[in-house]
Design an enzyme around this catalytic site. Structure first.
Site, PDB file in Angstrom:
ATOM      1  N   MET A   1       1.026  -1.404   0.404  1.00 43.56           N
ATOM      2  CA  MET A   1       0.005   0.051  -0.046  1.00 43.56           C
ATOM      3  C   MET A   1       0.991   1.120  -0.311  1.00 43.56           C
ATOM      4  O   MET A   1       1.428   1.349   0.801  1.00 43.56           O
ATOM      5  CB  MET A   1      -0.782   0.252   1.104  1.00 43.56           C
ATOM      6  CG  MET A   1      -1.564   1.368   1.327  1.00 43.56           C
ATOM      7  SD  MET A   1      -2.824   1.896   3.040  1.00 43.56           S
ATOM      8  CE  MET A   1      -1.147   1.848   3.682  1.00 43.56           C
ATOM      9  N   PRO A   2       1.514   2.016  -0.989  1.00 43.24           N
ATOM     10  CA  PRO A   2       2.271   3.169  -1.381  1.00 43.24           C
ATOM     11  C   PRO A   2       1.040   4.187  -0.831  1.00 43.24           C
ATOM     12  O   PRO A   2       0.308   4.081  -0.906  1.00 43.24           O
ATOM     13  CB  PRO A   2       2.479   2.799  -2.307  1.00 43.24           C
ATOM     14  CG  PRO A   2       2.073   1.522  -2.858  1.00 43.24           C
ATOM     15  CD  PRO A   2       1.100   0.714  -2.454  1.00 43.24           C
ATOM     16  N   PHE A   3       1.936   5.651  -0.568  1.00 39.44           N
ATOM     17  CA  PHE A   3       1.360   6.241   0.269  1.00 39.44           C
ATOM     18  C   PHE A   3       1.810   7.596  -0.857  1.00 39.44           C
ATOM     19  O   PHE A   3       3.646   7.505  -0.220  1.00 39.44           O
ATOM     20  CB  PHE A   3       1.610   6.761   1.910  1.00 39.44           C
ATOM     21  CG  PHE A   3       0.608   8.163   2.353  1.00 39.44           C
ATOM     22  CD1 PHE A   3      -0.289   8.887   2.047  1.00 39.44           C
ATOM     23  CD2 PHE A   3       1.452   9.244   2.993  1.00 39.44           C
ATOM     24  CE1 PHE A   3      -0.944   9.467   2.250  1.00 39.44           C
ATOM     25  CE2 PHE A   3       1.522   9.752   3.419  1.00 39.44           C
ATOM     26  CZ  PHE A   3       0.201  10.315   2.595  1.00 39.44           C
ATOM     27  N   VAL A  34       1.160  -3.303  -7.987  1.00 40.78           N
ATOM     28  CA  VAL A  34      -0.143  -2.775  -7.292  1.00 40.78           C
ATOM     29  C   VAL A  34      -1.297  -2.145  -7.536  1.00 40.78           C
ATOM     30  O   VAL A  34      -1.424  -2.105  -9.113  1.00 40.78           O
ATOM     31  CB  VAL A  34       0.340  -0.901  -6.328  1.00 40.78           C
ATOM     32  CG1 VAL A  34      -0.984  -0.205  -5.772  1.00 40.78           C
ATOM     33  CG2 VAL A  34       2.055  -0.977  -5.974  1.00 40.78           C
ATOM     34  N   ALA A  72       5.559   6.525  -0.071  1.00 38.56           N
ATOM     35  CA  ALA A  72       6.334   5.568   1.142  1.00 38.56           C
ATOM     36  C   ALA A  72       5.467   3.660   0.678  1.00 38.56           C
ATOM     37  O   ALA A  72       4.367   3.382   0.831  1.00 38.56           O
ATOM     38  CB  ALA A  72       5.412   5.599   2.707  1.00 38.56           C
TER      39      ALA A  72
END
Length: 127
Positions: A1-3, A34, A72
């Site tokens: 889960m990229p932020f 993703v 992130a």
């Protein structure tokens, strides 16, 4: 889960900002596998008095159209995957909305999986 956090100078139209998020998301899907609906991005716009950068850092000529991207992600990707992601983001943003390659600045922050929380107060892993 990229932020993802995206910082840029104020004044770009909504379509430009949307193209930034779409280009980054397409790169994350292609290079980090993703899921399509795994998107968490925030854009901040800054006036001239709140946006600072080295115009010639590392002999790269940057302009006021600089886009700073901080991602992130979990620390589970290889160096090759990271390099491929950087290239894909730059290529996508050059295509649309037309950001100069020299004006894309990417910072990747790697986070341990147990340091993610998905809204219920406890860490859950979307593997």
């Amino acid at each position: 889960m990229p932020f993802t956090r995206i910082a840029l100078r104020a004044g770009k139209p909504a379509a430009y900002r949307q193209a930034l998020t779409q280009g980054i998301q397409r790169a994350l899907i292609a290079e980090f596998n993703v899921p399509e609906d795994d998107i968490f991005m925030a854009i901040t716009e800054h006036d001239e008095s709140n946006f600072f950068y080295g115009r010639n850092f590392l002999d790269i000529q940057r302009s006021d159209d600089l886009v700073m991207i901080q991602l992130a992600v979990t620390n589970s990707r290889s160096e090759e995957q990271k390099k491929a992601l950087y290239r894909r983001i730059v290529d996508n943003l050059a295509e649309s909305p037309g950001v100069r390659r020299e004006d894309v600045f990417i910072n990747l922050v790697e986070v341990l999986k147990e340091n993610w929380s998905f809204g219920n107060g406890i860490a859950q892993y979307a593997l």
